[in-house]
Design an enzyme around this catalytic site. Sequence first.
Site, PDB file in Angstrom:
ATOM      1  N   CYS A 169      39.562  39.585  32.305  1.00  0.00           N
ATOM      2  CA  CYS A 169      40.451  39.168  31.431  1.00  0.00           C
ATOM      3  C   CYS A 169      41.008  40.779  30.665  1.00  0.00           C
ATOM      4  O   CYS A 169      41.615  40.012  29.594  1.00  0.00           O
ATOM      5  CB  CYS A 169      39.168  38.265  30.902  1.00  0.00           C
ATOM      6  N   LYS A 182      44.574  40.666  30.520  1.00  0.00           N
ATOM      7  CA  LYS A 182      45.505  39.535  29.908  1.00  0.00           C
ATOM      8  C   LYS A 182      46.778  39.911  28.804  1.00  0.00           C
ATOM      9  O   LYS A 182      46.123  41.176  28.086  1.00  0.00           O
ATOM     10  CB  LYS A 182      44.924  38.742  28.893  1.00  0.00           C
ATOM     11  N   ALA A 229      45.401  26.295  21.109  1.00  0.00           N
ATOM     12  CA  ALA A 229      44.938  27.624  21.807  1.00  0.00           C
ATOM     13  C   ALA A 229      44.077  26.724  22.275  1.00  0.00           C
ATOM     14  O   ALA A 229      42.386  27.611  22.480  1.00  0.00           O
ATOM     15  CB  ALA A 229      45.009  29.000  21.194  1.00  0.00           C
ATOM     16  N   ASP A 230      43.744  26.073  23.120  1.00  0.00           N
ATOM     17  CA  ASP A 230      42.842  25.819  24.090  1.00  0.00           C
ATOM     18  C   ASP A 230      42.434  26.121  25.335  1.00  0.00           C
ATOM     19  O   ASP A 230      43.586  26.850  25.877  1.00  0.00           O
ATOM     20  CB  ASP A 230      42.666  23.801  24.472  1.00  0.00           C
ATOM     21  N   ASP A 231      41.230  25.888  25.847  1.00  0.00           N
ATOM     22  CA  ASP A 231      41.205  26.217  27.130  1.00  0.00           C
ATOM     23  C   ASP A 231      41.315  26.030  28.593  1.00  0.00           C
ATOM     24  O   ASP A 231      41.677  26.812  29.317  1.00  0.00           O
ATOM     25  CB  ASP A 231      39.554  26.571  27.255  1.00  0.00           C
ATOM     26  N   ASP A 252      36.427  27.646  31.764  1.00  0.00           N
ATOM     27  CA  ASP A 252      37.440  26.971  31.333  1.00  0.00           C
ATOM     28  C   ASP A 252      37.212  25.345  31.158  1.00  0.00           C
ATOM     29  O   ASP A 252      37.298  24.453  30.624  1.00  0.00           O
ATOM     30  CB  ASP A 252      38.953  27.469  31.742  1.00  0.00           C
ATOM     31  N   GLY A 308      45.669  26.173  48.231  1.00  0.00           N
ATOM     32  CA  GLY A 308      46.029  27.605  47.172  1.00  0.00           C
ATOM     33  C   GLY A 308      47.431  27.858  47.806  1.00  0.00           C
ATOM     34  O   GLY A 308      48.238  27.503  49.052  1.00  0.00           O
ATOM     35  N   HIS A 309      48.167  28.953  47.468  1.00  0.00           N
ATOM     36  CA  HIS A 309      48.504  29.962  47.954  1.00  0.00           C
ATOM     37  C   HIS A 309      48.643  31.467  47.926  1.00  0.00           C
ATOM     38  O   HIS A 309      47.644  32.160  46.801  1.00  0.00           O
ATOM     39  CB  HIS A 309      49.875  29.401  47.142  1.00  0.00           C
ATOM     40  N   ASP A 320      35.451  29.351  25.257  1.00  0.00           N
ATOM     41  CA  ASP A 320      35.120  30.186  26.345  1.00  0.00           C
ATOM     42  C   ASP A 320      35.443  31.513  25.612  1.00  0.00           C
ATOM     43  O   ASP A 320      36.354  31.860  25.298  1.00  0.00           O
ATOM     44  CB  ASP A 320      34.765  29.828  27.634  1.00  0.00           C
TER      45      ASP A 320
END
Length: 353
Positions: A22, A25, A54-56, A96, A144-145, A232
Amino acid sequence: MTQDVASAAVPRLTSLSHGGGCGCKIAPGVLSELLKRFGPAVSYPDLLVGTETADDAAVYRLNDEQALIATTDFFMPIVDDPYDFGRIAATNALSDVYAMGGTPIMALAIVGMPINVLPHSVIADILRGGESVCKDAGIPVAGGHSIDSVEPIYGLAAMGLVHPGRIKRNADARAGDVLILGKALGVGILSAALKKNRLDDAGYRAMITETTRLNRPGPALAAMEGVHAITDVTGFGLLGHTLEMARGAQLTAHVRRDALPWLPGVQAFAADGVITGASGRNWASYGASVRLGEGVSDTERALLTDPQTAGGLLVACSPDAAQAVLDLFRQHGFEQAAVIGDMRAGEPEVRVD
């Protein structure tokens, strides 16, 4: 450390990326400026949580009993062991969903790999690691990708379910609430030590244990009447995510630095200058809204802004619910969960005592 992949010809995963976990970011200040360029928000009555706070994760109401949680999280390697990298990335992505009070139901893999640089067996181990965590969470990786990328990237788009009445945003803390942190801090510092070949086996094991521990208490916390807000702690560090909670609730968050739990060896590494570049970027982005108490050193500031990967849940709850919250964390193996501060009336900022 002796956790490199077997062949000497295979590059260390962390050597292939300019950042890790992270800590990759975009700095919160830059991200805020980018988001300002969006046009006026269109109203969707069933979108219960979107970009306004600014939620998860995003939350969309399906019916009176169910809301869908949707989130995506991916990053570059924080460790060299491919299986561990996959596990950490998946744990981080599912966090999240738990932070919104939800239960994961499914995930999609996000894969970008330097296909001509890494052996296919290494890439497969990354995917295996992510799948193992999803299996532990009781959900499938249903698709997925993938792309051929210069730097290795892995993560998940994760989905979960929550009752619309049990959604826990990070903006709903109340004056008088206590703040409880579920995991020990210092992942960014330990990852920096790893890149410098200064992290021993015990330190590595401690980091892996913490970053692959699913934040399972989330749904049970959301069901507690005294729990008002959950987030978190990840790439913006403890101060950054606490500030998001303070701004959302229009309150002052007070953090007691002597109450913070730390992973083994973190403070010694930081004192020796082993910190991440993301820590400084975090401070530059939001330091104007943080009041550091007398005697807080530059080293302590770096610790407080240290980017966490798959970090702990930060819970704002009424004082009479605090012991039940701590007991729940410990029932799930979060032995270092601790009360680290409180929310008070005042300017939307963080004060470190």
